[in-house]
Design a protein around this motif. Structure first.
Motif, PDB file in Angstrom:
ATOM      1  N   PRO A 182       0.857  -1.243  -0.114  1.00 10.64           N
ATOM      2  CA  PRO A 182       0.135   0.207  -0.090  1.00 10.64           C
ATOM      3  C   PRO A 182       0.965   1.418   0.077  1.00 10.64           C
ATOM      4  N   ASP A 183       2.050   1.183   0.621  1.00  9.02           N
ATOM      5  CA  ASP A 183       2.795   2.502   0.357  1.00  9.02           C
ATOM      6  C   ASP A 183       3.945   2.401  -0.296  1.00  9.02           C
ATOM      7  N   ARG A 203      -1.672   4.324  -0.919  1.00 10.02           N
ATOM      8  CA  ARG A 203      -1.511   5.080  -0.007  1.00 10.02           C
ATOM      9  C   ARG A 203      -0.418   6.156   0.068  1.00 10.02           C
ATOM     10  N   ARG A 214       1.484   5.992  -7.819  1.00 12.75           N
ATOM     11  CA  ARG A 214       0.249   5.474  -7.628  1.00 12.75           C
ATOM     12  C   ARG A 214      -0.173   4.964  -9.131  1.00 12.75           C
TER      13      ARG A 214
END
Length: 161
Positions: free
Chosen positions: A14-15, A22, A28
């Protein structure tokens, strides 16, 4: 013969700077697999600026490196970047989509030789990249942190190439 239907691939984590949903400062990237290639339509944002109006070379190289990490999903084994080389062929403008496509050229033992290109909607190739990744065991990553909530490593751990 029809082309295979593209399949969305899970983010590395997610990071992740390249594909993490996130990471506000990240790229992204949503990555897709089509056959033996992976691709993402990358639009560099104002926070990726280098020279005025242009993407920073480090942001471009990060997009390529991250996409090469998705070639590992095709190979079905985890790996790490050994080397990365970028050729900047034209200015990479902020706000202009680039279809970045990558694939495996060849394998020699643990070494995976990969190539990528970034193409504007008008067909101009803005950059190309070459990389060598080394295949590693998942245990390699355990030394550097918790492996929970890392969909990419989970994907590779299941052998979902």
């Amino acid at each position: 013969m029809t082309a295979p239907k593209p399949v969305a691939l899970p983010a590395h984590s997610p990071d992740c700077h390249g594909c993490g949903p996130r990471n506000a400062a990240g790229l992204r990237m949503q990555v897709w697999r089509s056959g033996d290639e992976v691709y993402s339509d990358v639009v560099f944002q104002p926070h990726h600026v280098g020279a005025p109006g242009l993407a920073h070379g480090g942001a471009v190289s990060a997009a390529c490196d991250d996409l090469f990490g998705f070639v590992l999903y095709v190979v079905g084994q985890p790996g790490v970047t050994r080397s990365l080389e970028i050729d900047y062929l034209a200015p990479v403008e902020l706000g202009v989509p680039h279809r970045v496509t990558a694939g495996l050229d060849r394998r020699e033992g643990r070494k995976l030789y990969m190539a990528a290109s970034g193409v504007r909607p008008d067909g101009q190739v803005s950059f190309t990249a070459r990389s060598v990744f080394l295949v590693v065991d998942l245990a390699h990553f355990e030394r550097f942190g918790v492996l929970a909530n890392h969909p990419g490593l989970d994907w590779l751990g299941r052998g979902a190439g």
